[in-house]
Design an enzyme around this catalytic site. Structure first.
Site, PDB file in Angstrom:
ATOM      1  N   ASP A  57      44.728  28.450  42.015  1.00 57.94           N
ATOM      2  CA  ASP A  57      44.451  27.634  43.233  1.00 57.94           C
ATOM      3  C   ASP A  57      43.078  27.398  43.672  1.00 57.94           C
ATOM      4  O   ASP A  57      42.722  26.929  44.809  1.00 57.94           O
ATOM      5  CB  ASP A  57      45.276  28.542  44.173  1.00 57.94           C
ATOM      6  CG  ASP A  57      45.572  28.128  45.677  1.00 57.94           C
ATOM      7  OD1 ASP A  57      45.574  26.843  45.553  1.00 57.94           O
ATOM      8  OD2 ASP A  57      45.556  28.801  46.556  1.00 57.94           O
ATOM      9  N   LYS A 111      50.904  29.040  46.082  1.00 52.15           N
ATOM     10  CA  LYS A 111      50.457  29.547  47.753  1.00 52.15           C
ATOM     11  C   LYS A 111      51.801  29.843  48.468  1.00 52.15           C
ATOM     12  O   LYS A 111      52.742  29.641  47.752  1.00 52.15           O
ATOM     13  CB  LYS A 111      50.142  28.084  48.230  1.00 52.15           C
ATOM     14  CG  LYS A 111      48.691  27.590  47.871  1.00 52.15           C
ATOM     15  CD  LYS A 111      48.329  26.115  48.600  1.00 52.15           C
ATOM     16  CE  LYS A 111      47.207  25.681  48.173  1.00 52.15           C
ATOM     17  NZ  LYS A 111      45.920  26.656  48.621  1.00 52.15           N
ATOM     18  N   GLU A 144      41.297  25.203  42.151  1.00 56.13           N
ATOM     19  CA  GLU A 144      41.248  24.225  41.493  1.00 56.13           C
ATOM     20  C   GLU A 144      40.205  23.177  41.841  1.00 56.13           C
ATOM     21  O   GLU A 144      39.621  22.300  41.194  1.00 56.13           O
ATOM     22  CB  GLU A 144      42.578  23.453  41.477  1.00 56.13           C
ATOM     23  CG  GLU A 144      42.942  22.569  42.568  1.00 56.13           C
ATOM     24  CD  GLU A 144      43.082  22.947  44.169  1.00 56.13           C
ATOM     25  OE1 GLU A 144      42.934  22.132  44.946  1.00 56.13           O
ATOM     26  OE2 GLU A 144      43.288  24.438  43.992  1.00 56.13           O
ATOM     27  N   ASP A 146      48.296  20.140  46.838  1.00 54.12           N
ATOM     28  CA  ASP A 146      47.918  21.340  46.128  1.00 54.12           C
ATOM     29  C   ASP A 146      48.977  22.397  46.375  1.00 54.12           C
ATOM     30  O   ASP A 146      49.208  23.178  47.411  1.00 54.12           O
ATOM     31  CB  ASP A 146      46.740  21.974  46.704  1.00 54.12           C
ATOM     32  CG  ASP A 146      46.128  23.196  46.026  1.00 54.12           C
ATOM     33  OD1 ASP A 146      46.687  23.327  45.096  1.00 54.12           O
ATOM     34  OD2 ASP A 146      45.310  23.933  46.514  1.00 54.12           O
ATOM     35  N   ARG A 173      37.124  23.517  42.992  1.00 54.18           N
ATOM     36  CA  ARG A 173      35.777  23.552  42.212  1.00 54.18           C
ATOM     37  C   ARG A 173      35.997  23.166  40.775  1.00 54.18           C
ATOM     38  O   ARG A 173      34.730  22.910  40.423  1.00 54.18           O
ATOM     39  CB  ARG A 173      35.390  25.063  42.315  1.00 54.18           C
ATOM     40  CG  ARG A 173      36.255  26.011  41.828  1.00 54.18           C
ATOM     41  CD  ARG A 173      35.990  27.346  42.421  1.00 54.18           C
ATOM     42  NE  ARG A 173      36.517  27.701  43.823  1.00 54.18           N
ATOM     43  CZ  ARG A 173      36.394  28.555  44.039  1.00 54.18           C
ATOM     44  NH1 ARG A 173      35.989  29.583  43.583  1.00 54.18           N
ATOM     45  NH2 ARG A 173      37.056  28.932  45.615  1.00 54.18           N
ATOM     46  N   LYS A 197      36.660  15.611  46.670  1.00 54.17           N
ATOM     47  CA  LYS A 197      37.676  16.530  46.453  1.00 54.17           C
ATOM     48  C   LYS A 197      38.845  15.660  46.657  1.00 54.17           C
ATOM     49  O   LYS A 197      39.172  15.543  47.968  1.00 54.17           O
ATOM     50  CB  LYS A 197      37.796  17.731  46.667  1.00 54.17           C
ATOM     51  CG  LYS A 197      39.089  18.519  46.368  1.00 54.17           C
ATOM     52  CD  LYS A 197      39.434  20.174  47.039  1.00 54.17           C
ATOM     53  CE  LYS A 197      40.711  20.594  46.833  1.00 54.17           C
ATOM     54  NZ  LYS A 197      40.752  21.925  47.192  1.00 54.17           N
ATOM     55  N   ASP A 227      44.810  17.907  51.188  1.00 51.44           N
ATOM     56  CA  ASP A 227      44.004  18.472  50.119  1.00 51.44           C
ATOM     57  C   ASP A 227      42.996  17.466  49.509  1.00 51.44           C
ATOM     58  O   ASP A 227      42.020  17.719  48.632  1.00 51.44           O
ATOM     59  CB  ASP A 227      44.588  19.388  49.213  1.00 51.44           C
ATOM     60  CG  ASP A 227      43.393  20.462  48.726  1.00 51.44           C
ATOM     61  OD1 ASP A 227      42.327  20.693  49.670  1.00 51.44           O
ATOM     62  OD2 ASP A 227      43.710  21.129  47.488  1.00 51.44           O
TER      63      ASP A 227
END
Length: 502
Positions: free
Chosen positions: A352, A282, A354, A275, A356, A270, A293
């Site tokens: 959020d 968030k 995102e 993010d 996956r 990933k 991230d």
């Protein structure tokens, strides 16, 4: 960061002209043979330090002794390993992490360490030397790129591992070679994760991958936005839509195997360079950590570089889906439906979640290589932090042999995994009224439902998912783990690759 030079040599501790000579000691034990020789040369000082209990040999305890020119070495640094029965490979790694910090504190440019007299049961000299090199390099890590004035102590430039007999030189040298390559990889990951997101954009990640590919003679392919549109990577493109930074899809390939048509190991990471959570924004607290991230992507990038440097005889592919998750005017919204590369549709109920989404397209793409093993690694869920704290990586998988191999690599590397269930019953939480599935499953079992979501895109490939959201960022400095981005997961992947070749 410039990597410390690590070398091996044969010799005696009493004639080693070092700025600092490091000796290990176990709690409750007498002086080792090396320590006795040193102690006799400097008039029994080490024995006095032990008898006074100023130093007892407890795990990571340190004691510095000046030799007053009675020995070739200027100083002796005693490092505790704890109880003899409890000595592990990771304890050696920790001991070297503490030792190098003390060496740097006294402003010594280099040091020599004697092989420990007590080694973990069942561990080879290769493993011992690898751990020592890793601990020293990782323990010396500093990130000062953005400081206008030098504030950190100068780096320790070199470490020598002293081998008493020539017959031990070859395994120790091999261990150091592995240790340097794996530690260099973890340092690369820490550096990439420390760079702020206004510097390390998706384009800069692609440039870093190009530089590594050129340096290590790897094959590289980078898919641009238009290429992803043609392929139908609707999930990755949906995540990237809110950002002005264009997404990238990076494929690196290393062909180190001499076998024809060998099925590759495929690593997927990933790579969200920042993010915000998108429209599902968030909280502001600790959002600055979200520059890391992209840890998973950095780790698969560093792993393929390490495999090439170690000349591992295997076929390896690393895939990095790279994007920013931003709340722009074109951003994906809760309730949107995206069509993934696999053809499956996903209702986005939380922007959020995102990671996956971008991994769904990356994993589907990875299955095209018919991998012998498929491993993805990601800072995927806050639920992982809640479930496992900061000392274990969450592991899921579909193949028992692959899971066990990864588990053993985690024990060897000191980056341990803990298996969680991947039961189909949890998929009830992911059912959507308007699409094949939704991207969140509610509060209960959040780490499990995220992994189960990913499992729908790997086909019948032997697959393991590693959730490193629990370990990627450390709130405090530890033996060889800095405060901030830890790089944990990198050495696990590399150890897994090494173990496949043994």
């Amino acid at each position: 960061m410039k990597i410390m030079r690590v070398e091996t040599k044969t010799g005696r501790v009493t004639s080693e002209a070092a700025e600092v000579l490091v000796l290990t000691h176990c709690e409750g034990e007498g002086l080792s043979q090396d320590a006795v020789a040193v102690d006799q040369a400097i008039g029994g000082v080490l024995r006095d330090v032990l008898q006074s209990k100023e130093f007892e040999g407890k795990a990571n305890e340190l004691a510095l002794v000046h030799t007053q020119k009675q020995l070739a070495a200027k100083r002796i640094l005693l490092v505790g390993l704890g109880k003899k029965k409890d000595v592990s490979v990771d304890q050696l790694r920790q001991a070297m992490g503490h030792a190098v910090k003390r060496v740097r504190q006294i402003k010594a440019a280099a040091f020599t360490v004697a092989l420990p007299a007590v080694t973990p049961a069942g561990s080879s000299l290769v493993e011992v030397a690898q751990a020592m090199a890793e601990g020293a390099i990782l323990g010396s890590y500093q990130f000062t790129t953005y400081r206008s004035e030098p504030s950190a102590p100068k780096d320790v430039k070199g470490m020598s591992v002293l081998v008493p007999h020539k017959d031990g030189l070859r395994p120790v040298t091999e261990g150091v070679r592995r240790g340097v390559a794996t530690a260099e990889a973890a340092v690369l990951v820490r550096d990439l994760c420390n760079h702020p997101s206004n510097v390390l954009t998706p384009t800069m990640v692609a440039n870093e991958a190009k530089a590594i590919a050129k340096e290590e003679s790897l094959t590289i392919k980078i898919l641009e936005e238009r290429d992803m549109e043609k392929l139908g990577m609707g999930a990755l493109l949906g995540v990237a839509r809110g950002s002005h930074e264009p997404p990238k899809f990076i494929i690196l390939e290393y062909k180190g195997s001499k076998k024809k048509n060998e099925r590759p190991v495929v690593l997927v990471g990933k790579t969200i360079t920042f993010d915000t959570g998108g429209i599902s924004l968030k909280p502001a607290e600790n959002m600055e950590h979200m520059k890391a991230d992209m840890t998973g992507g950095a780790e698969v990038l560093a792993s393929i570089r390490a495999a090439a440097r170690l000349k591992l005889p295997l076929h390896l592919i690393s895939i990095l889906p790279v994007a920013e998750n931003m709340p722009g005017g074109r951003a994906m919204k809760p309730g949107d439906v995206v069509k993934t590369l696999s053809g499956k549709t996903v209702e986005v109920q939380n922007t959020d979640a995102e990671g996956r989404l971008i991994l769904s397209d990356a994993l589907a793409y990875a299955t095209r290589y018919k991998p012998a093993a498929l491993i993805d690694i990601a800072t995927l869920t806050g639920a992982c932090v809640v479930a496992l704290g900061q000392f274990a990586i969450g592991m899921f998988g579909t193949d028992a042999t692959l899971k066990e191999t990864v588990r053993k690599a985690g024990l060897r590397s000191g980056e341990r995994v803990w298996e969680m269930p991947l039961w189909e019953e949890y998929f009830e939480q992911l059912r959507s009224d308007v699409a094949d599935m939704r991207n969140i499953g509610g509060r209960g079992g959040g780490m499990i439902t995220a992994a189960l979501f990913l499992s729908k895109f790997v086909g019948d490939c032997p697959w393991v998912h590693l959730d490193i959201a629990s370990t990627d960022w450390s709130e405090r400095e530890r033996a060889y783990i800095p405060k901030g981005p830890s790089g944990i997961g990198t050495r696990l992947l590399i150890q897994y690759l090494i173990d496949r070749t043994l």
